[in-house]
Design a protein around this motif. Structure first.
Motif, PDB file in Angstrom:
ATOM      1  N   SER A 203       0.845  -1.199   0.000  1.00  0.00           N
ATOM      2  CA  SER A 203       0.000   0.000   0.000  1.00  0.00           C
ATOM      3  C   SER A 203       0.877   1.246   0.000  1.00  0.00           C
ATOM      4  O   SER A 203       0.534   2.258  -0.615  1.00  0.00           O
ATOM      5  CB  SER A 203      -0.926   0.004   1.226  1.00  0.00           C
ATOM      6  N   ASP A 204       2.014   1.177   0.704  1.00  0.00           N
ATOM      7  CA  ASP A 204       2.976   2.283   0.670  1.00  0.00           C
ATOM      8  C   ASP A 204       3.561   2.456  -0.724  1.00  0.00           C
ATOM      9  O   ASP A 204       3.816   3.587  -1.164  1.00  0.00           O
ATOM     10  CB  ASP A 204       4.111   2.028   1.666  1.00  0.00           C
ATOM     11  N   ILE A 205       3.801   1.345  -1.418  1.00  0.00           N
ATOM     12  CA  ILE A 205       4.364   1.414  -2.773  1.00  0.00           C
ATOM     13  C   ILE A 205       3.395   2.142  -3.697  1.00  0.00           C
ATOM     14  O   ILE A 205       3.810   2.939  -4.549  1.00  0.00           O
ATOM     15  CB  ILE A 205       4.646  -0.007  -3.315  1.00  0.00           C
ATOM     16  N   TYR A 206       2.114   1.887  -3.545  1.00  0.00           N
ATOM     17  CA  TYR A 206       1.102   2.581  -4.341  1.00  0.00           C
ATOM     18  C   TYR A 206       1.228   4.094  -4.139  1.00  0.00           C
ATOM     19  O   TYR A 206       1.213   4.870  -5.110  1.00  0.00           O
ATOM     20  CB  TYR A 206      -0.289   2.110  -3.928  1.00  0.00           C
ATOM     21  N   ALA A 207       1.351   4.526  -2.899  1.00  0.00           N
ATOM     22  CA  ALA A 207       1.442   5.956  -2.601  1.00  0.00           C
ATOM     23  C   ALA A 207       2.672   6.577  -3.244  1.00  0.00           C
ATOM     24  O   ALA A 207       2.616   7.693  -3.789  1.00  0.00           O
ATOM     25  CB  ALA A 207       1.468   6.169  -1.087  1.00  0.00           C
ATOM     26  N   VAL A 208       3.797   5.876  -3.209  1.00  0.00           N
ATOM     27  CA  VAL A 208       5.023   6.388  -3.831  1.00  0.00           C
ATOM     28  C   VAL A 208       4.832   6.508  -5.342  1.00  0.00           C
ATOM     29  O   VAL A 208       5.263   7.494  -5.965  1.00  0.00           O
ATOM     30  CB  VAL A 208       6.226   5.484  -3.503  1.00  0.00           C
ATOM     31  N   GLY A 209       4.172   5.526  -5.950  1.00  0.00           N
ATOM     32  CA  GLY A 209       3.901   5.593  -7.383  1.00  0.00           C
ATOM     33  C   GLY A 209       3.010   6.763  -7.745  1.00  0.00           C
ATOM     34  O   GLY A 209       3.205   7.417  -8.779  1.00  0.00           O
ATOM     35  N   VAL A 210       2.018   7.047  -6.902  1.00  0.00           N
ATOM     36  CA  VAL A 210       1.142   8.197  -7.133  1.00  0.00           C
ATOM     37  C   VAL A 210       1.950   9.494  -7.105  1.00  0.00           C
ATOM     38  O   VAL A 210       1.747  10.394  -7.933  1.00  0.00           O
ATOM     39  CB  VAL A 210       0.012   8.238  -6.087  1.00  0.00           C
ATOM     40  N   ILE A 211       2.884   9.599  -6.157  1.00  0.00           N
ATOM     41  CA  ILE A 211       3.739  10.790  -6.082  1.00  0.00           C
ATOM     42  C   ILE A 211       4.552  10.935  -7.369  1.00  0.00           C
ATOM     43  O   ILE A 211       4.718  12.044  -7.900  1.00  0.00           O
ATOM     44  CB  ILE A 211       4.662  10.709  -4.848  1.00  0.00           C
ATOM     45  N   ALA A 212       5.048   9.812  -7.903  1.00  0.00           N
ATOM     46  CA  ALA A 212       5.814   9.855  -9.154  1.00  0.00           C
ATOM     47  C   ALA A 212       4.952  10.379 -10.303  1.00  0.00           C
ATOM     48  O   ALA A 212       5.393  11.224 -11.095  1.00  0.00           O
ATOM     49  CB  ALA A 212       6.360   8.468  -9.485  1.00  0.00           C
ATOM     50  N   ILE A 213       3.724   9.883 -10.412  1.00  0.00           N
ATOM     51  CA  ILE A 213       2.821  10.343 -11.469  1.00  0.00           C
ATOM     52  C   ILE A 213       2.505  11.827 -11.281  1.00  0.00           C
ATOM     53  O   ILE A 213       2.419  12.590 -12.242  1.00  0.00           O
ATOM     54  CB  ILE A 213       1.529   9.504 -11.471  1.00  0.00           C
ATOM     55  N   GLN A 214       2.364  12.240 -10.041  1.00  0.00           N
ATOM     56  CA  GLN A 214       2.095  13.644  -9.739  1.00  0.00           C
ATOM     57  C   GLN A 214       3.223  14.546 -10.246  1.00  0.00           C
ATOM     58  O   GLN A 214       2.975  15.602 -10.838  1.00  0.00           O
ATOM     59  CB  GLN A 214       1.927  13.794  -8.225  1.00  0.00           C
ATOM     60  N   THR A 215       4.472  14.131 -10.039  1.00  0.00           N
ATOM     61  CA  THR A 215       5.603  14.952 -10.487  1.00  0.00           C
ATOM     62  C   THR A 215       5.720  14.965 -12.009  1.00  0.00           C
ATOM     63  O   THR A 215       6.099  15.978 -12.601  1.00  0.00           O
ATOM     64  CB  THR A 215       6.924  14.433  -9.889  1.00  0.00           C
ATOM     65  N   LEU A 216       5.410  13.851 -12.651  1.00  0.00           N
ATOM     66  CA  LEU A 216       5.551  13.759 -14.114  1.00  0.00           C
ATOM     67  C   LEU A 216       4.441  14.498 -14.854  1.00  0.00           C
ATOM     68  O   LEU A 216       4.679  15.086 -15.918  1.00  0.00           O
ATOM     69  CB  LEU A 216       5.561  12.291 -14.545  1.00  0.00           C
ATOM     70  N   THR A 217       3.224  14.462 -14.311  1.00  0.00           N
ATOM     71  CA  THR A 217       2.083  15.076 -15.006  1.00  0.00           C
ATOM     72  C   THR A 217       1.801  16.504 -14.559  1.00  0.00           C
ATOM     73  O   THR A 217       1.134  17.253 -15.277  1.00  0.00           O
ATOM     74  CB  THR A 217       0.800  14.254 -14.778  1.00  0.00           C
ATOM     75  N   GLY A 218       2.295  16.875 -13.381  1.00  0.00           N
ATOM     76  CA  GLY A 218       1.961  18.186 -12.838  1.00  0.00           C
ATOM     77  C   GLY A 218       0.542  18.263 -12.313  1.00  0.00           C
ATOM     78  O   GLY A 218       0.027  19.349 -12.052  1.00  0.00           O
ATOM     79  N   LYS A 219      -0.108  17.104 -12.135  1.00  0.00           N
ATOM     80  CA  LYS A 219      -1.493  17.054 -11.670  1.00  0.00           C
ATOM     81  C   LYS A 219      -1.565  16.577 -10.221  1.00  0.00           C
ATOM     82  O   LYS A 219      -0.712  15.803  -9.777  1.00  0.00           O
ATOM     83  CB  LYS A 219      -2.325  16.098 -12.528  1.00  0.00           C
ATOM     84  N   LEU A 220      -2.608  17.013  -9.534  1.00  0.00           N
ATOM     85  CA  LEU A 220      -2.899  16.465  -8.215  1.00  0.00           C
ATOM     86  C   LEU A 220      -3.608  15.119  -8.379  1.00  0.00           C
ATOM     87  O   LEU A 220      -4.317  14.909  -9.379  1.00  0.00           O
ATOM     88  CB  LEU A 220      -3.793  17.426  -7.431  1.00  0.00           C
ATOM     89  N   PRO A 221      -3.445  14.207  -7.419  1.00  0.00           N
ATOM     90  CA  PRO A 221      -4.096  12.886  -7.545  1.00  0.00           C
ATOM     91  C   PRO A 221      -5.597  12.958  -7.781  1.00  0.00           C
ATOM     92  O   PRO A 221      -6.159  12.120  -8.488  1.00  0.00           O
ATOM     93  CB  PRO A 221      -3.768  12.211  -6.207  1.00  0.00           C
ATOM     94  N   LYS A 222      -6.260  13.966  -7.225  1.00  0.00           N
ATOM     95  CA  LYS A 222      -7.710  14.077  -7.416  1.00  0.00           C
ATOM     96  C   LYS A 222      -8.075  14.341  -8.871  1.00  0.00           C
ATOM     97  O   LYS A 222      -9.227  14.139  -9.280  1.00  0.00           O
ATOM     98  CB  LYS A 222      -8.283  15.183  -6.525  1.00  0.00           C
TER      99      LYS A 222
END
Length: 470
Positions: A203-222
């Motif tokens: 579950s922690d790995i999922y959160a780290v992956g979300v942070i990576a997508i956030q930095t690459l796309t410039g989008k918030l998870p929502k």
């Protein structure tokens, strides 16, 4: 809790740092030690004071405190727990103060990171998270706000482990059973199994992956899109990264937990295979390169030595400026040239400051606007709750200041975050700010092209106190 309160005749509350649904966080001083060092006090309050609830809360508190004590022995990137105690049915943790900023100051909506920078960040997070997972402990609340960039060395520090927050959600149901009424974690970073109160290491790995997508796309998870057929995050079509990195991140954020990397170490090994060079220490961009790299060439002939040293400084300059070639607020080109002032201000203040711009429903300064000060200085940028918040440009008084302008991030009327400060003579600092001062990693470039880089504190370069950006 009131400022100047002294807990246990030792910990003096200095100021409130944060307040949330789980409790309050304070900056304090340890009065027992000669230097009265700073520490952090976390105040946790159960919402139910029934004896059966307090008994469970007390057991949970003791268990989690033991976890925090244990973890800090394995890594200096987890704050030390100095004390934990209970008073009047309320619980307190006293932890090491981490001087730095959280990653929310670096991960800015609308600003995309390069692939190399994302790989480095992932490795920095996973390296310390692997220590936690090796102890079979789940963080449960990984997000940019709980990842601190330590000022001293630029390393990532994990804060606010989620399990302690469960104390706040304890309650007794109609049958007298004590249950947890909340799912620990943060929306957007919390996978489905954790939202169902069945968290796992991955579950922690999922959160780290979300942070990576956030930095690459410039989008918030929502703002992420999901495939309605399988719940997977749709993101690869929005970024230009190598297939190897995309595959690693995709596996990190699989909807089905069994398809993810199961531990931080597994994810770290997969990440290292992308680029062996990046599998080494990744904090180099936050530290001044060692002088030893230059001195290695001491025994080489003079001509070759000059060539090596020249090449070294070219490489050094490239590395130190890489992260700051385009700062988040530079994308708003309107800040680079000042628009003319309207004929009449929208609001006049008693101290002579004029405001041109918009207001929210409570008649507070909001959105984009201009402040014109009596001394001739001027702010063009974003406002929220009557204060400068967001991107802005501050132009200094022409006659009385050696500075020309600051372009960058503001929080509560202060320069906080990433920005550039320019002097009238052409000198410029690019990097991190805190409470109006150069604070964190940054590059100071002189008008002649030379530069100084490294970690700054309260306006001074730590490794050369003669260099100031004040």
């Amino acid at each position: 809790m009131l400022i100047d309160t002294i807990l246990r005749k030792r910990y003096k509350i200095v100021e409130q740092l944060a307040s949330g649904g789980f409790g309050d966080t304070y900056l304090a001083q340890d009065l027992d030690l000669p230097s009265k060092p700073k520490c952090v006090v976390k105040h946790l309050r159960p919402k139910n004071f029934k004896p059966e609830v307090l008994a469970i809360a007390r057991r949970l508190f003791e268990s989690e405190a033991e976890v925090l004590y244990r973890l800090s022995k394995f890594s200096n990137q987890i704050p030390k727990l100095f004390a934990h105690f209970e008073e009047n049915g309320e619980f307190y943790l006293v932890q090491e103060f981490v001087d730095g900023h959280d990653l929310a100051a670096e991960i800015i909506p609308g600003y995309r990171w390069s692939e190399g920078k994302v790989v480095q960040l992932l490795q920095q997070i996973l390296e310390v998270l692997s220590v936690v997972h090796q102890q079979n402990i789940i963080h449960r609340d990984l997000k940019p706000q709980n990842l601190m960039r330590r000022l001293e060395d630029g390393k990532i520090v994990l804060i606010d482990f989620g399990a302690v927050k469960e104390i706040k959600g304890l309650a007794a149901n109609s049958q007298g059973q004590v249950i947890s009424t909340i799912a620990i974690g943060s929306n957007g970073y919390m996978p489905n199994e954790q939202a169902s109160s069945r968290p796992k290491l991955c579950s922690d790995i999922y959160a780290v992956g979300v942070i990576a997508i956030q930095t690459l796309t410039g989008k918030l998870p929502k703002d992420f899109q999901e495939d309605p057929s399988n719940g997977e995050i749709i993101w690869r079509n929005e970024v230009n990264v190598s297939n190897k990195l995309a595959d690693v991140i995709t596996k990190m954020v699989r909807y089905n937990f069994s398809q993810r990397y199961q531990t931080a170490n597994e994810a770290l090994q997969a990440l290292s295979s992308i680029s062996p060079a990046l599998s080494k220490s990744t904090t180099s961009s936050w530290k001044l390169p060692s002088r030893r790299k230059v001195l290695v060439a001491t025994g080489v002939g003079a001509g070759i030595l000059v060539m090596l040293v020249s090449a070294f400084f070219i490489l050094l300059r490239t590395k130190t400026t890489e992260n700051f070639t385009q700062l988040p607020c530079d994308r708003d080109l309107s800040l680079l040239s000042l628009p003319p002032l309207p004929d009449q201000p929208d609001k006049k203040f008693e101290n002579g400051i004029n405001f041109y711009g918009s207001f929210d429903q409570n008649n507070k300064l909001s959105g984009k606007g201009i402040l014109l000060f009596k001394d001739g200085s001027r702010y063009d940028g974003e406002f929220k709750n009557d204060k400068r918040n967001g991107c802005g440009r501050f132009s200094f008084p022409i006659q009385t200041s050696s500075h020309q302008y600051y372009i960058g991030q503001y929080v509560n009327d202060q320069r906080n975050g990433l920005g550039r400060l320019r002097w009238k003579n052409g000198d410029e600092y690019r990097g991190n700010f805190k409470n109006g001062k150069c604070n964190g990693y940054g590059v100071f470039q002189f008008v002649n092209g030379s530069f100084k880089s490294g970690v700054w504190e309260k306006g001074y370069l730590l490794k050369d106190k003669n260099i100031s950006c004040n």
